[in-house]
Design an enzyme around this catalytic site. Structure first.
Site, PDB file in Angstrom:
ATOM      1  N   HIS A 266     -60.533 -50.171  25.536  1.00 26.03           N
ATOM      2  CA  HIS A 266     -61.359 -50.979  24.620  1.00 26.03           C
ATOM      3  C   HIS A 266     -60.399 -51.619  23.615  1.00 26.03           C
ATOM      4  O   HIS A 266     -59.530 -52.390  24.005  1.00 26.03           O
ATOM      5  CB  HIS A 266     -62.402 -50.040  23.985  1.00 26.03           C
ATOM      6  CG  HIS A 266     -63.530 -50.700  23.274  1.00 26.03           C
ATOM      7  ND1 HIS A 266     -63.743 -52.037  23.258  1.00 26.03           N
ATOM      8  CD2 HIS A 266     -64.542 -50.170  22.524  1.00 26.03           C
ATOM      9  CE1 HIS A 266     -64.826 -52.320  22.541  1.00 26.03           C
ATOM     10  NE2 HIS A 266     -65.327 -51.188  22.076  1.00 26.03           N
ATOM     11  N   HIS A 307     -62.773 -57.777  32.430  1.00 22.34           N
ATOM     12  CA  HIS A 307     -63.804 -57.489  31.436  1.00 22.34           C
ATOM     13  C   HIS A 307     -65.081 -57.110  32.156  1.00 22.34           C
ATOM     14  O   HIS A 307     -65.391 -57.663  33.212  1.00 22.34           O
ATOM     15  CB  HIS A 307     -64.053 -58.728  30.556  1.00 22.34           C
ATOM     16  CG  HIS A 307     -64.696 -58.387  29.258  1.00 22.34           C
ATOM     17  ND1 HIS A 307     -66.052 -58.255  29.131  1.00 22.34           N
ATOM     18  CD2 HIS A 307     -64.166 -58.120  28.041  1.00 22.34           C
ATOM     19  CE1 HIS A 307     -66.322 -57.929  27.882  1.00 22.34           C
ATOM     20  NE2 HIS A 307     -65.196 -57.837  27.196  1.00 22.34           N
ATOM     21  N   ASP A 363     -57.669 -59.465  24.323  1.00 24.38           N
ATOM     22  CA  ASP A 363     -56.500 -58.682  23.931  1.00 24.38           C
ATOM     23  C   ASP A 363     -55.193 -59.207  24.499  1.00 24.38           C
ATOM     24  O   ASP A 363     -54.124 -58.742  24.123  1.00 24.38           O
ATOM     25  CB  ASP A 363     -56.674 -57.221  24.383  1.00 24.38           C
ATOM     26  CG  ASP A 363     -57.770 -56.534  23.590  1.00 24.38           C
ATOM     27  OD1 ASP A 363     -57.835 -56.761  22.375  1.00 24.38           O
ATOM     28  OD2 ASP A 363     -58.566 -55.793  24.191  1.00 24.38           O
TER      29      ASP A 363
END
Ligand code: CMC
Length: 428
Positions: A266, A307, A363
């Protein structure tokens, strides 16, 4: 157009049931009437990781994962990132509408005047080991705030909730900066209420003597904070809602959400991306790394890729890639960017990633910017947590007003031993 119902035939009994379809869903509880015998508990759904279960109705964030769309309260993320600032976005997420000028000023005033923390918090943070991870420090200190504001447990009182919202959004940058400065042995810098939310945070992080906030870096941080503010029912938001559903105070629920965000799958992923890029070391080593990922059977992952919801380019990653250029004009280029761009190019043309619809997520590039701005890698998940607090609190607030919600309590399929008799220790 047919009826908005679903007819289910139970082949065990031959019976048919008609259940309503509303908002593209059926109610799992409507299945409970489907029984193979009178003493049957009734049919349940099995959905580990909640991949196809809506746990709430929400009006906050909309994601279309196939098209790569992300809107907060209907406003596209691209427009907010281009024209808005973080505090305005936080207000929007929490209140449903963009603020008017007087509303914005009052909101910014209230946040700005809650940025200080009790002096005892400093001592608490000072007790951590010198190498304590700042995310662990942040999580523990946010949990500790519940003891400083015991009235926060009155979670059905809206004004009370609002006060804790001011406090949490305001104090996150202060706690984050204190955690960092503890780890490098620097004195804590108190908030400066004349600066913007992000400008103040940069100063509390990096000031040693005189410090002028660089407007390009301040703006880049605003954009990164806007992009991270909410993302509907992900792991940490589910933790916030799940823990909050017990009616505990919001500091305790937020600490639980921070814990969920800490994990490498995460919010810990941006940290892992940087470590991965460093390990790859140069563009020549990329093909070997990609080969490792493909042959590992899911064990080695290309961090910052893939994702649960986006099966297209994450719209946040697109914006971040663009602002990287602006930041690098101030800070100089981060050499890891070249490796990241080449890694993306190779992955996006590789059958393995194409077939699984694995694209860069938020990210992939954020860590490269944070590093260029001077943030150590350990601080990356903390930088994710600061703005996400507005999303968590908004989701929590929505849940507290939702009459259909109660304490979260999933079911299980029990596969353990049948009843058996206890055997005393010496006879086993
Ligand atoms: N690298 C290599 N293979 C991958 C990756 C990856 N990053 N992500 C998924 N896969 C493969 C996986 O092995 C599986 O292959 P197969 O079908 O052959 O078994 C397939 O793609 C589907 O993966 P999954 O694990 O079932 O997908 P998921 O929806 O459960 O996982 C994810 C989503 C984000 C956890 C995963 O893509 C991942 O681990 N990515 C790397 C970590 C990361 O970047 N996390 C940040 C997420 S975005 C920020 C946030 O919201 O926290």
């Amino acid at each position: 157009m047919g009826k908005d119902t679903l007819t289910i035939t139970d082949n065990r009994t031959g019976k048919s049931y008609e259940v309503p379809i509303s908002l593209g869903t059926i109610k799992a509880m409507d299945l409970r009437q489907i029984k193979a015998s009178d003493d049957d508990f009734g049919l349940m759904t099995y959905d580990p990781a909640f991949t196809n279960t809506a746990s709430c109705k929400s009006r906050i964030t909309f994601i279309d994962g196939d098209k790569g769309i992300l809107n907060y309260r209907g406003y596209p993320i691209e427009q907010l990132a281009e024209q808005g600032d973080y505090l305005e976005t936080a207000y929007l997420i929490l209140n449903g509408e963009l603020p008017t000028r007087p509303q914005y000023d009052a909101w910014a005033y209230n946040i700005t005047h809650h940025t200080m923390v009790h002096e005892n918090i400093k001592e608490l943070m000072g007790a951590f080991r010198y190498d304590a991870h700042p995310m662990g420090m942040l999580m523990s200190t946010v949990a500790a705030l519940s003891t400083f504001y015991p009235e926060a447990r009155h979670v059905h009182d809206r004004q009370n909730r609002q006060n804790q919202i001011f406090r949490l959004i305001a104090k996150m940058p202060t706690l984050a900066a204190f955690a960092y400065r503890h780890s490098v042995g620097l004195h804590f810098v108190y908030p400066d209420n004349d600066l913007s939310y992000c400008g103040n945070f940069l100063r509390m992080m990096f000031s040693v003597g005189k410090y002028d906030v660089n407007p390009v870096l301040e703006r880049a941080l605003e954009v990164l904070f806007i992009l991270h503010a909410d993302h509907e029912q992900n792991c940490s938001t589910s933790a916030m809602r799940g823990v909050g559903s017990s009616e505990v105070d919001p500091y305790s629920s937020t600490a639980a959400a921070i814990a969920a965000l800490y994990g490498p799958l995460h919010g810990g992923a941006n940290e892992m991306v940087l470590r991965m890029l460093k390990e790859i070391g140069s563009k020549d080593h990329i093909p070997a790394f990609i080969k490792d990922v493909k042959e590992s059977g899911g064990e080695v992952r290309l961090m910052g890729f893939g994702h649960r919801v986006y099966k297209n380019y994450d719209p946040r990653a697109k914006i971040i890639k663009r602002i990287a250029e602006e930041v690098f004009e101030v800070t100089g280029k981060n050499p890891l960017l070249e490796i990241a761009v080449e890694l993306e190019r190779i992955a996006l043309s590789d059958e393995y990633f194409v077939k699984r619809k694995l694209y860069p997520n938020v990210d992939f590039y954020s860590g490269i910017i944070y590093q260029a701005m001077g943030f150590p890698v350990d601080m990356f998940p903390v930088l994710f947590a600061i703005p996400r607090v507005s999303g968590w609190l908004s989701q929590w607030n929505e849940m507290m007003d939702d009459k259909e919600q109660k304490i979260a309590r999933p079911r299980q399929i029990y596969l353990g031993a049948d009843r058996r008799e206890y055997v005393p220790l010496d006879k086993r």
